[in-house]
Design a protein around this motif. Structure first.
Motif, PDB file in Angstrom:
ATOM      1  N   GLY A 171      46.533 -39.991  64.253  1.00 17.66           N
ATOM      2  CA  GLY A 171      47.546 -39.069  64.767  1.00 17.66           C
ATOM      3  C   GLY A 171      47.338 -37.701  64.150  1.00 17.66           C
ATOM      4  O   GLY A 171      46.693 -37.569  63.113  1.00 17.66           O
ATOM      5  N   TYR A 172      47.871 -36.681  64.814  1.00 15.16           N
ATOM      6  CA  TYR A 172      47.762 -35.328  64.274  1.00 15.16           C
ATOM      7  C   TYR A 172      49.144 -34.691  64.287  1.00 15.16           C
ATOM      8  O   TYR A 172      50.014 -35.070  65.069  1.00 15.16           O
ATOM      9  CB  TYR A 172      46.768 -34.474  65.065  1.00 15.16           C
ATOM     10  CG  TYR A 172      47.228 -34.113  66.454  1.00 15.16           C
ATOM     11  CD1 TYR A 172      47.909 -32.936  66.704  1.00 15.16           C
ATOM     12  CD2 TYR A 172      47.002 -34.973  67.526  1.00 15.16           C
ATOM     13  CE1 TYR A 172      48.343 -32.614  67.972  1.00 15.16           C
ATOM     14  CE2 TYR A 172      47.428 -34.664  68.797  1.00 15.16           C
ATOM     15  CZ  TYR A 172      48.101 -33.484  69.012  1.00 15.16           C
ATOM     16  OH  TYR A 172      48.544 -33.175  70.277  1.00 15.16           O
ATOM     17  N   GLY A 173      49.329 -33.715  63.390  1.00 12.10           N
ATOM     18  CA  GLY A 173      50.620 -33.038  63.321  1.00 12.10           C
ATOM     19  C   GLY A 173      50.467 -31.619  62.821  1.00 12.10           C
ATOM     20  O   GLY A 173      49.513 -31.289  62.117  1.00 12.10           O
ATOM     21  N   LEU A 174      51.418 -30.791  63.189  1.00  8.14           N
ATOM     22  CA  LEU A 174      51.445 -29.395  62.765  1.00  8.14           C
ATOM     23  C   LEU A 174      52.717 -29.172  61.961  1.00  8.14           C
ATOM     24  O   LEU A 174      53.815 -29.443  62.438  1.00  8.14           O
ATOM     25  CB  LEU A 174      51.419 -28.468  63.988  1.00  8.14           C
ATOM     26  CG  LEU A 174      51.347 -26.981  63.713  1.00  8.14           C
ATOM     27  CD1 LEU A 174      50.010 -26.619  63.081  1.00  8.14           C
ATOM     28  CD2 LEU A 174      51.538 -26.199  64.992  1.00  8.14           C
ATOM     29  N   GLY A 175      52.550 -28.703  60.726  1.00  9.39           N
ATOM     30  CA  GLY A 175      53.698 -28.424  59.875  1.00  9.39           C
ATOM     31  C   GLY A 175      53.759 -26.947  59.547  1.00  9.39           C
ATOM     32  O   GLY A 175      52.731 -26.322  59.290  1.00  9.39           O
ATOM     33  N   LYS A 176      54.955 -26.378  59.573  1.00  9.88           N
ATOM     34  CA  LYS A 176      55.131 -24.961  59.263  1.00  9.88           C
ATOM     35  C   LYS A 176      56.180 -24.813  58.174  1.00  9.88           C
ATOM     36  O   LYS A 176      57.223 -25.453  58.235  1.00  9.88           O
ATOM     37  CB  LYS A 176      55.592 -24.196  60.507  1.00  9.88           C
ATOM     38  CG  LYS A 176      54.614 -24.237  61.654  1.00  9.88           C
ATOM     39  CD  LYS A 176      55.175 -23.498  62.845  1.00  9.88           C
ATOM     40  CE  LYS A 176      54.239 -23.553  64.023  1.00  9.88           C
ATOM     41  NZ  LYS A 176      54.765 -22.792  65.165  1.00  9.88           N
ATOM     42  N   ALA A 177      55.881 -23.959  57.183  1.00 14.13           N
ATOM     43  CA  ALA A 177      56.830 -23.737  56.091  1.00 14.13           C
ATOM     44  C   ALA A 177      56.445 -22.472  55.332  1.00 14.13           C
ATOM     45  O   ALA A 177      55.391 -21.884  55.561  1.00 14.13           O
ATOM     46  CB  ALA A 177      56.843 -24.935  55.134  1.00 14.13           C
ATOM     47  N   ALA A 178      57.319 -22.080  54.392  1.00 15.85           N
ATOM     48  CA  ALA A 178      57.074 -20.902  53.568  1.00 15.85           C
ATOM     49  C   ALA A 178      56.062 -21.185  52.467  1.00 15.85           C
ATOM     50  O   ALA A 178      55.438 -20.274  51.941  1.00 15.85           O
ATOM     51  CB  ALA A 178      58.381 -20.414  52.961  1.00 15.85           C
ATOM     52  N   GLU A 179      55.874 -22.461  52.098  1.00 17.05           N
ATOM     53  CA  GLU A 179      54.919 -22.872  51.065  1.00 17.05           C
ATOM     54  C   GLU A 179      53.831 -23.728  51.704  1.00 17.05           C
ATOM     55  O   GLU A 179      54.092 -24.473  52.646  1.00 17.05           O
ATOM     56  CB  GLU A 179      55.632 -23.703  49.987  1.00 17.05           C
ATOM     57  CG  GLU A 179      56.773 -23.002  49.300  1.00 17.05           C
ATOM     58  CD  GLU A 179      56.297 -22.124  48.165  1.00 17.05           C
ATOM     59  OE1 GLU A 179      55.263 -22.445  47.557  1.00 17.05           O
ATOM     60  OE2 GLU A 179      56.961 -21.113  47.904  1.00 17.05           O
ATOM     61  N   VAL A 180      52.613 -23.656  51.169  1.00 11.69           N
ATOM     62  CA  VAL A 180      51.482 -24.419  51.709  1.00 11.69           C
ATOM     63  C   VAL A 180      51.730 -25.921  51.583  1.00 11.69           C
ATOM     64  O   VAL A 180      51.554 -26.674  52.548  1.00 11.69           O
ATOM     65  CB  VAL A 180      50.162 -24.037  50.994  1.00 11.69           C
ATOM     66  CG1 VAL A 180      49.023 -24.914  51.459  1.00 11.69           C
ATOM     67  CG2 VAL A 180      49.840 -22.583  51.229  1.00 11.69           C
ATOM     68  N   SER A 181      52.157 -26.366  50.420  1.00  6.95           N
ATOM     69  CA  SER A 181      52.356 -27.803  50.197  1.00  6.95           C
ATOM     70  C   SER A 181      53.449 -28.369  51.107  1.00  6.95           C
ATOM     71  O   SER A 181      53.313 -29.497  51.609  1.00  6.95           O
ATOM     72  CB  SER A 181      52.688 -28.083  48.734  1.00  6.95           C
ATOM     73  OG  SER A 181      53.852 -27.396  48.355  1.00  6.95           O
ATOM     74  N   GLU A 182      54.509 -27.606  51.330  1.00  2.89           N
ATOM     75  CA  GLU A 182      55.570 -28.060  52.237  1.00  2.89           C
ATOM     76  C   GLU A 182      55.053 -28.168  53.659  1.00  2.89           C
ATOM     77  O   GLU A 182      55.389 -29.110  54.382  1.00  2.89           O
ATOM     78  CB  GLU A 182      56.751 -27.083  52.205  1.00  2.89           C
ATOM     79  CG  GLU A 182      57.573 -27.140  50.938  1.00  2.89           C
ATOM     80  CD  GLU A 182      58.688 -26.099  50.947  1.00  2.89           C
ATOM     81  OE1 GLU A 182      59.171 -25.734  52.033  1.00  2.89           O
ATOM     82  OE2 GLU A 182      59.064 -25.657  49.858  1.00  2.89           O
ATOM     83  N   ALA A 183      54.222 -27.210  54.080  1.00  6.15           N
ATOM     84  CA  ALA A 183      53.651 -27.239  55.427  1.00  6.15           C
ATOM     85  C   ALA A 183      52.764 -28.468  55.601  1.00  6.15           C
ATOM     86  O   ALA A 183      52.803 -29.130  56.646  1.00  6.15           O
ATOM     87  CB  ALA A 183      52.860 -25.965  55.688  1.00  6.15           C
ATOM     88  N   ILE A 184      51.974 -28.810  54.576  1.00  9.76           N
ATOM     89  CA  ILE A 184      51.104 -29.983  54.647  1.00  9.76           C
ATOM     90  C   ILE A 184      51.929 -31.261  54.727  1.00  9.76           C
ATOM     91  O   ILE A 184      51.639 -32.147  55.536  1.00  9.76           O
ATOM     92  CB  ILE A 184      50.136 -30.013  53.440  1.00  9.76           C
ATOM     93  CG1 ILE A 184      49.139 -28.854  53.561  1.00  9.76           C
ATOM     94  CG2 ILE A 184      49.405 -31.343  53.347  1.00  9.76           C
ATOM     95  CD1 ILE A 184      48.285 -28.632  52.335  1.00  9.76           C
ATOM     96  N   ILE A 185      52.989 -31.349  53.922  1.00  9.28           N
ATOM     97  CA  ILE A 185      53.854 -32.538  53.940  1.00  9.28           C
ATOM     98  C   ILE A 185      54.521 -32.696  55.305  1.00  9.28           C
ATOM     99  O   ILE A 185      54.600 -33.794  55.850  1.00  9.28           O
ATOM    100  CB  ILE A 185      54.886 -32.461  52.790  1.00  9.28           C
ATOM    101  CG1 ILE A 185      54.169 -32.648  51.453  1.00  9.28           C
ATOM    102  CG2 ILE A 185      55.984 -33.501  52.970  1.00  9.28           C
ATOM    103  CD1 ILE A 185      54.995 -32.316  50.239  1.00  9.28           C
ATOM    104  N   LYS A 186      54.983 -31.588  55.880  1.00 12.05           N
ATOM    105  CA  LYS A 186      55.599 -31.640  57.215  1.00 12.05           C
ATOM    106  C   LYS A 186      54.572 -32.050  58.264  1.00 12.05           C
ATOM    107  O   LYS A 186      54.881 -32.809  59.186  1.00 12.05           O
ATOM    108  CB  LYS A 186      56.197 -30.288  57.596  1.00 12.05           C
ATOM    109  CG  LYS A 186      57.487 -29.961  56.885  1.00 12.05           C
ATOM    110  CD  LYS A 186      58.002 -28.614  57.358  1.00 12.05           C
ATOM    111  CE  LYS A 186      59.291 -28.220  56.672  1.00 12.05           C
ATOM    112  NZ  LYS A 186      59.785 -26.919  57.160  1.00 12.05           N
ATOM    113  N   GLY A 187      53.347 -31.545  58.142  1.00 11.45           N
ATOM    114  CA  GLY A 187      52.288 -31.909  59.072  1.00 11.45           C
ATOM    115  C   GLY A 187      51.955 -33.387  58.996  1.00 11.45           C
ATOM    116  O   GLY A 187      51.760 -34.043  60.027  1.00 11.45           O
TER     117      GLY A 187
END
Length: 168
Positions: A49-65
């Motif tokens: 599966g694939y996902g796109l995460g967006k956030a103000a911090e890189v690590s948060e964006a990766i976790i959301k993705g």
């Protein structure tokens, strides 16, 4: 990069960050930076599966993705360590041509395609990105191609024939 929030995950998943993008918005006080992360998650046994995460911090964006990718996992038909037949995946302007390869060939593919096929557990494949090389469209085109794969058993069941008649 593996970012596991909890230790009680069911199977061990392969998590790969395909692309990190930094975007900025100019406001009265200056620039506001945000990040988006395109992540691929697979079990190495035919599920990806694939996902796109967006956030103000890189690590948060990766976790959301990663969380988004886990929600949208699909099963892929494999033939041993390769794919059952040649397939072309298309999404938007992104087109990916994937061909089965004999044992010992390895993964011959570009960055975004390589991340997807390694996460799904394919060991031998030859792939080429045609037209767009935008990572998001390439990942989506690769997923579209992998989802359209059918084994001889599945084709035989659909057509109401035996596997010997299909394979020849």
């Amino acid at each position: 990069m593996a970012y596991n929030k909890s230790n009680n995950e069911a199977p061990e998943l392969i998590e790969k960050v395909v692309y990190l993008n930094r975007v900025s918005k100019t406001v009265k006080g200056g620039r506001v930076m945000k990040f988006s992360a395109l992540v691929v998650v697979g079990d190495g046994k035919g599920t990806v599966g694939y996902g796109l995460g967006k956030a103000a911090e890189v690590s948060e964006a990766i976790i959301k993705g990663i969380a988004d990718a886990k929600k949208h996992m699909v099963k892929v038909s494999l033939a041993g360590t390769t794919i059952p037949h040649e397939v072309t995946g298309i999404f938007g302007a992104g087109t990916v041509l994937m061909r089965p390869a004999p044992e010992g060939t390895g993964v011959i593919a570009g960055g975004a395609v390589r991340a997807v096929v390694e996460a799904v557990g394919i060991k031998n494949i030859c792939a080429k990105c045609l037209r767009s090389n935008n990572p998001q469209n390439v990942v989506k085109a690769t997923m579209a191609g992998l989802e359209s794969l059918r084994t001889p058993e599945q084709v035989a069941a659909i057509r109401g024939k035996s596997v010997e008649e299909i394979v020849g």
